[in-house]
Scaffold this active site. Structure first.
Site: not given
Length: 81
Positions: A18-19
């Protein structure tokens, strides 16, 4: 019709990340590549639909193709100078 994604010089599987991890991994991988080489990025984070094109623009790499209609997303970039 030729599948642009079928013969990259390098492949990065960022699924499950994830970011900001996917873009950080792309940046690290691109640093090891030669100018003109291609990188296939496979990801499932919705933020990559914004982050990968933005990274390519900011770092002056060419985003050759992207598929973001279904998971996993695929991006093909060519390293700039």
């Amino acid at each position: 019709m030729t599948d642009l994604f079928s013969t990259p010089d390098h492949t990065l599987d960022a699924q499950g990340l994830r970011c900001p991890e996917p873009v950080m991994m792309v940046r690290k991988t691109v640093r090891t590549m030669q100018t003109g080489e291609t990188l296939l990025i496979i990801a499932d984070d919705p933020a990559t639909t914004r982050d990968i094109p933005g990274f390519c623009t900011f770092m002056e790499h060419e985003l050759i193709a992207q598929e973001t209609e279904a998971l996993p997303y695929r991006y093909l970039l060519r390293k700039g100078a």
